[in-house]
Design a protein around this motif. Structure first.
Motif, short mmCIF file in Angstrom:
data_model
loop_
_atom_site.label_atom_id
_atom_site.label_comp_id
_atom_site.label_asym_id
_atom_site.label_seq_id
_atom_site.Cartn_x
_atom_site.Cartn_y
_atom_site.Cartn_z
N MET A 77 49.58 50.72 49.28
CA MET A 77 49.38 50.49 47.84
C MET A 77 50.14 49.26 47.39
SD MET A 77 49.85 53.42 44.89
CE MET A 77 49.52 54.72 46.08
N VAL A 78 51.39 49.15 47.82
CA VAL A 78 52.21 47.99 47.47
C VAL A 78 51.60 46.71 48.03
CG1 VAL A 78 54.44 46.88 47.91
CG2 VAL A 78 54.37 49.29 47.24
N LEU A 79 51.16 46.75 49.29
CA LEU A 79 50.53 45.58 49.90
C LEU A 79 49.28 45.17 49.14
CD1 LEU A 79 50.27 43.49 52.19
CD2 LEU A 79 49.04 45.26 53.51
N GLY A 80 48.44 46.16 48.80
CA GLY A 80 47.21 45.86 48.07
C GLY A 80 47.48 45.20 46.73
N LEU A 81 48.44 45.75 45.98
CA LEU A 81 48.77 45.17 44.68
C LEU A 81 49.38 43.79 44.81
CD1 LEU A 81 50.15 48.34 42.87
CD2 LEU A 81 48.10 47.06 42.23
N LEU A 82 50.16 43.58 45.88
CA LEU A 82 50.75 42.26 46.10
C LEU A 82 49.67 41.22 46.36
CD1 LEU A 82 53.20 40.42 46.50
CD2 LEU A 82 53.27 41.17 48.91
N VAL A 83 48.73 41.55 47.25
CA VAL A 83 47.65 40.61 47.56
C VAL A 83 46.78 40.37 46.32
CG1 VAL A 83 45.58 40.24 48.97
CG2 VAL A 83 47.63 41.25 50.00
N GLN A 84 46.51 41.43 45.56
CA GLN A 84 45.73 41.27 44.33
C GLN A 84 46.47 40.38 43.33
OE1 GLN A 84 44.41 44.93 42.52
NE2 GLN A 84 43.81 43.94 40.61
N ALA A 85 47.79 40.57 43.22
CA ALA A 85 48.58 39.77 42.29
C ALA A 85 48.59 38.30 42.68
CB ALA A 85 50.01 40.30 42.23
N VAL A 86 48.76 38.02 43.98
CA VAL A 86 48.78 36.64 44.45
C VAL A 86 47.42 35.97 44.22
CG1 VAL A 86 48.99 35.17 46.48
CG2 VAL A 86 50.63 37.03 46.11
N GLY A 87 46.35 36.68 44.60
CA GLY A 87 45.01 36.12 44.42
C GLY A 87 44.71 35.85 42.96
N THR A 88 45.05 36.81 42.09
CA THR A 88 44.79 36.64 40.66
C THR A 88 45.67 35.55 40.06
OG1 THR A 88 44.30 39.01 40.55
CG2 THR A 88 44.63 37.87 38.48
N GLY A 89 46.94 35.54 40.42
CA GLY A 89 47.85 34.54 39.87
C GLY A 89 47.47 33.12 40.24
N PHE A 90 46.96 32.92 41.47
CA PHE A 90 46.60 31.57 41.91
C PHE A 90 45.38 31.03 41.17
CE2 PHE A 90 49.64 31.59 45.34
CZ PHE A 90 49.83 30.24 45.59
N MET A 91 44.67 31.88 40.43
CA MET A 91 43.54 31.39 39.64
C MET A 91 44.00 30.49 38.50
SD MET A 91 41.13 34.79 39.51
CE MET A 91 40.67 35.62 41.04
N VAL A 92 45.30 30.44 38.24
CA VAL A 92 45.82 29.52 37.23
C VAL A 92 45.57 28.06 37.62
CG1 VAL A 92 48.16 29.24 38.13
CG2 VAL A 92 47.78 29.22 35.66
N ALA A 120 40.94 37.21 47.86
CA ALA A 120 42.23 37.92 47.96
C ALA A 120 42.31 39.05 46.95
CB ALA A 120 43.38 36.94 47.75
N MET A 121 41.83 38.79 45.74
CA MET A 121 41.86 39.83 44.71
C MET A 121 41.02 41.04 45.13
SD MET A 121 40.67 39.63 40.70
CE MET A 121 38.92 39.49 41.11
N GLY A 122 39.81 40.80 45.63
CA GLY A 122 38.94 41.90 46.04
C GLY A 122 39.52 42.69 47.20
N PHE A 123 40.13 41.99 48.16
CA PHE A 123 40.74 42.65 49.32
C PHE A 123 41.89 43.55 48.88
CE2 PHE A 123 43.75 42.85 52.84
CZ PHE A 123 42.92 43.18 53.91
N GLY A 124 42.80 43.00 48.09
CA GLY A 124 43.95 43.78 47.64
C GLY A 124 43.54 44.94 46.76
N HIS A 125 42.55 44.73 45.91
CA HIS A 125 42.10 45.77 44.99
C HIS A 125 41.61 47.00 45.75
CE1 HIS A 125 40.03 47.83 41.77
NE2 HIS A 125 38.86 47.67 42.37
N VAL A 126 40.77 46.81 46.75
CA VAL A 126 40.22 47.97 47.47
C VAL A 126 41.31 48.68 48.27
CG1 VAL A 126 38.62 48.67 49.30
CG2 VAL A 126 37.87 47.11 47.51
N LEU A 127 42.25 47.93 48.85
CA LEU A 127 43.38 48.58 49.53
C LEU A 127 44.14 49.47 48.56
CD1 LEU A 127 45.07 45.90 51.84
CD2 LEU A 127 43.51 47.75 52.48
N ALA A 128 44.40 48.96 47.36
CA ALA A 128 45.14 49.74 46.37
C ALA A 128 44.33 50.95 45.91
CB ALA A 128 45.48 48.86 45.16
N VAL A 129 43.02 50.79 45.77
CA VAL A 129 42.17 51.90 45.32
C VAL A 129 42.17 53.03 46.34
CG1 VAL A 129 39.78 52.59 44.90
CG2 VAL A 129 40.70 50.56 43.79
#
Length: 462
Positions: free
Chosen positions: A313-328, A346-355
């Motif tokens: 869960m932590v890994l998924g949220l981390l990958v989702q956060a990095v992917g989303t944040g880099f969209m800046v 990256a966002m899609g990968f992390g999201h499904v892991l977290a789900v």
């Protein structure tokens, strides 16, 4: 069961893509009126999840699942043949009720058919992968079907898929065991359904007063908890809600669904309003997000087996956060949108892991008669998470308005999108901290051995 999850996701996305053609064919007067084709389905689904989750525990999950598939398939046929707006919207509302029957029972049947451990995690991972597949096929297929055939085929195709799933359910699913001798919590059902209806209605229509005001919702929540505490057979037992694994994994689900759903809407805005993509090209622009989501669904069970659910869960949220944040760093012009593909992937990968990890955590260590309610709770973040869409849209609007006097409209919109995606990244980090700290000592107790009919029924499904 995973096919039913795919069907619901496909229906939502494929009809959304077909909305403009539906509006022209059935003479919807305004965009607001047309939006009810989607909202009429969403509202009853979100409002009735908890009710049907509990009903499945009382009357039998297989019975309710099959009934939901029959109703959904029949109303898909009516919707596809609808001669006017009223018939179409009524059919869509009925589909929403059927989807509320299907969603929690599918999860509950999965958790009852597979003992806690690698087999159950693998089943939930496949379910997450097919959920993502339904959305991507709907996004692209909706445009192709509407352009090549008619919007009606976006609903008629559900009839064929529903018939296949119904056949599989009748042949493969085990017979229900003895019914639970308990009364349905009618006051709790009314309060929960009314509160969820008010919340999702406010999100969907942008209302900001009346039923959707903060004081009204707060009163409904307080009344619901009071009723549940006193009822001998509550809709959702307070014992279940007090479990740290249920409470905090629900929060994680709310974060990951809210931020991924909201950011996906922003990416659609970016591709069409900033980069100038067509609707069909925008659909293909999401291929990286959907492809990595499928990969995550395939490997999630192995990661959970080696790392554990909390760490995954932590890994998924981390990958989702990095992917989303880099969209800046998304540019105003790009012929080869490499950063878009990488960050959304990256966002899609992390999201499904977290789900997969949060649903595994939420449904673990529970009694068999709580699995229906737990299945409903695991589905709710998809709908309550729509708050994320509204919140991120508000960030875009505020930032774009602040930049409007100093730059072009296109760059002001891009600045708003940058601010919103950065916000989404920080919210994912907050969810990561919840998973890392509050779930650290919340390991679920071992689940009692399943009943004999559940054990024997698992083999044909496997």
């Amino acid at each position: 069961m995973c096919g039913a999850t795919f069907l619901i996701a496909l229906d939502f996305s494929i009809v959304t893509v077909a909305l403009p053609e539906i509006g022209r064919d059935l003479n919807f007067a305004t965009t607001g009126d047309l939006q009810w084709v989607a909202t009429a389905c969403l509202l009853p689904t979100a409002s009735l999840l908890l009710l049907f989750g509990r009903v499945s525990d009382l009357v039998g999950r297989r019975r309710l699942f099959i009934l939901g598939i029959i109703v959904f398939t029949g109303l898909s046929l009516i919707g596809g043949l609808a001669p006017n707006r009223a018939v179409l919207i009524t059919a869509r509302a009925g589909q929403g009720i059927a989807a509320a029957m299907i969603g929690p029972t599918a999860i509950a049947l999965m958790t009852a058919s597979f003992r806690e451990g690698p087999q159950r995690t693998k089943a939930l991972a496949v379910n997450g992968a097919l959920l993502s597949l339904g959305f991507v096929i709907g996004t692209i297929g909706g445009g192709l079907i509407t352009s090549g055939l008619s919007w009606r085929w976006t609903m008629l195709i559900m009839v064929f898929l529903g018939a296949l799933i119904l056949l599989g359910a009748v042949v493969l699913l085990p017979r229900d065991g003895a019914r639970i001798a308990a009364r349905l919590d009618v006051p709790g059902a009314i309060l929960a359904s009314g509160g969820l209806f008010a919340l999702v209605y406010g999100i969907s229509t942008g209302a900001d007063a009346g039923w959707t005001s903060g004081s009204t919702l707060g009163s409904l929540i307080a009344a619901f908890l009071l009723v549940e505490a006193r009822h001998p057979a509550p809709l959702v037992s307070l014992e279940l809600l007090k479990r740290p694994t249920v409470r905090w994994s629900f929060v994680v689900g709310f974060v990951t669904f809210g931020m991924c759903g909201g950011t996906t809407v922003l990416l659609s805005l970016y591709m069409q309003d900033v980069l100038g993509y067509s609707a069909l090209a925008t659909g293909f622009g999401f291929l990286a997000e959907d492809a990595t989501a499928l990969v995550a669904g395939v490997i999630a069970s192995k990661l959970i087996g080696s790392l554990g659910t909390r760490q995954t869960m932590v890994l998924g949220l981390l990958v989702q956060a990095v992917g989303t944040g880099f969209m800046v760093f998304l540019p105003a012009d790009s012929n080869i949108p490499l950063l878009l593909l990488v960050s959304s992937g990256a966002m899609g990968f992390g999201h499904v892991l977290a789900v997969v990890a949060f649903i595994t955590t939420l449904t673990s260590g529970l009694r068999t008669d709580d699995q229906g309610a737990a299945g409903a709770l695991s589905q709710m973040p998809q709908f309550v998470g729509a708050i994320g869409v509204a919140g991120l849209a508000a960030v875009v609007t505020a930032r774009a308005a602040a930049l409007a006097s100093t730059t072009t409209a296109k760059l002001a919109t891009l600045g708003g999108l940058h601010a919103a995606t950065l916000t989404a990244g920080f919210v994912c980090i907050a969810g990561l901290l919840v998973a890392f700290t509050l779930l650290r000592r919340a390991a679920p107790a071992p689940e009692p051995a399943p009943a004999a009919w559940t054990r024997s029924a698992a083999h044909p499904i496997r």
